[in-house]
Design a protein around this motif. Sequence first.
Motif, short mmCIF file in Angstrom:
data_model
loop_
_atom_site.label_atom_id
_atom_site.label_comp_id
_atom_site.label_asym_id
_atom_site.label_seq_id
_atom_site.Cartn_x
_atom_site.Cartn_y
_atom_site.Cartn_z
N GLN A 65 0.85 4.03 -2.92
CA GLN A 65 0.62 5.46 -2.56
C GLN A 65 1.75 6.34 -2.99
OE1 GLN A 65 1.21 6.83 1.66
NE2 GLN A 65 -0.70 7.48 1.63
N SER A 66 2.96 5.72 -2.96
CA SER A 66 4.19 6.52 -3.35
C SER A 66 4.31 6.23 -4.92
CB SER A 66 5.36 6.08 -2.83
OG SER A 66 5.39 5.93 -1.52
N LYS A 67 3.33 5.76 -5.87
CA LYS A 67 3.19 5.62 -7.09
C LYS A 67 4.56 4.89 -7.77
CE LYS A 67 0.06 9.52 -8.11
NZ LYS A 67 -0.26 9.74 -6.84
N SER A 79 -4.58 7.29 5.69
CA SER A 79 -4.47 7.56 4.29
C SER A 79 -4.12 6.40 3.23
CB SER A 79 -3.38 8.57 4.11
OG SER A 79 -2.10 8.11 4.29
N LEU A 80 -3.65 5.48 3.86
CA LEU A 80 -3.41 4.13 3.06
C LEU A 80 -4.86 3.36 2.74
CD1 LEU A 80 -0.25 2.58 4.85
CD2 LEU A 80 -0.56 3.80 2.55
N TYR A 119 -6.22 2.79 -0.85
CA TYR A 119 -5.57 1.73 -1.60
C TYR A 119 -5.66 0.32 -1.45
CZ TYR A 119 -2.99 6.04 -2.56
OH TYR A 119 -2.74 7.58 -2.92
N GLN A 137 0.91 -1.29 0.12
CA GLN A 137 0.01 -0.04 -0.23
C GLN A 137 0.87 1.29 -0.14
OE1 GLN A 137 -2.39 -0.87 3.54
NE2 GLN A 137 -4.30 -0.47 2.06
N VAL A 138 1.90 1.24 0.90
CA VAL A 138 2.89 2.34 0.77
C VAL A 138 3.71 2.70 -0.63
CG1 VAL A 138 5.15 3.23 1.64
CG2 VAL A 138 3.50 2.25 3.16
N GLY A 167 0.92 6.34 7.46
CA GLY A 167 -0.09 6.11 6.60
C GLY A 167 -1.52 5.45 7.57
#
Length: 355
Positions: free
Chosen positions: A256-258, A341-342, A345, A252-253, A336
Amino acid sequence: MAEYNSSNDVMELSEAVKKISNNAQDVFVNKENIPKVAKIMMRHLLKNVKDFHAYNDRFVRPFAFLREFEDTKRANWLFVLHTLNFSLWHRRGSRQWKVNGEKGYFGLCNALKRATEEETPIWDPNYYAKITPDAFEDIFRSDDGETHIPRLKLRLMILHSIGKILLDKYQGTFLECIKSSDYDADKLMKLLSDEFSSYRDEIKYDGKRVRFLIKARSLVTDIWTYFNEKPEIKLNIKELMSTTFIDYRIPQVLLQSKLLRYSDDLTKRFEINIEPLLHESREEIEIRGCSLFVIQEICNELQRLSQHYIEQEPILKDLNISIVVDNILCALLFVGTINKSLNAYPLHCIETIYY
């Protein structure tokens, strides 16, 4: 990433994750973002150079109960913790098992801490090799008194098995496994894989075996971390290894970091399907392989970047790349998770005993 005991039927992990990322159907690496993320990490290190050793000298691991343990007890406790740290989730929509308000890994830590405080020797194979189902269930009792630690019977069976092996072959202590490995990290990972089936984390890919050994890597790096100050026990690690994928939420991180992207089909599957992925399924292999490839490439890029700043900050000569990357990713995971915020995703679960 360190690997050992190669043969013609074994694909090195670094080679395997590159091949997996090149051939993946549902998980994609955004290679153009790797240098950007590495630069952000480097800026963070330079901005917080006074805290360099906190990022660089040990893997940050939140344990509930370790500091006052003597060496044998500490090694045994870490072995039990890592052995039981797998698939700590119930299906979505059902009540989750919690201990002292925490679920998953932190719930496991809390349960082991509580058992220790109640003078139940959960770290001792003389005890847990013969522990009864009722006693085991009581150690991992939940806050609500109704839910149970996931896969309780399987965990009990594994604990019985590792306890018997320690008693029969290693004088009843995991320290003896470390000694038998000549205090060498690669040899210890091989011992874990050879002797304890729940650490034998390997798959077949492209006709060859690929040894992920995530649980073994995580245990070995934690042994290194917590005995780092003891020269007589400290492990020799030729190359420090990324262990971030021990946590299901690390992808997921990366999303989130694309750094990673899932196909629409896979994203939708995680949204509407409560069935876990199976170990060795194509989707699981792609998530693991692409995640580890991304982390490997970040490490390579950060290593390259560090050469430009050594004159400015000579301390970077001692940079332990894998430790720094793991710690920053874990910090992002913590932030996150706290600010939720995670949750935007996709999160997967895997039916496995290996992590």
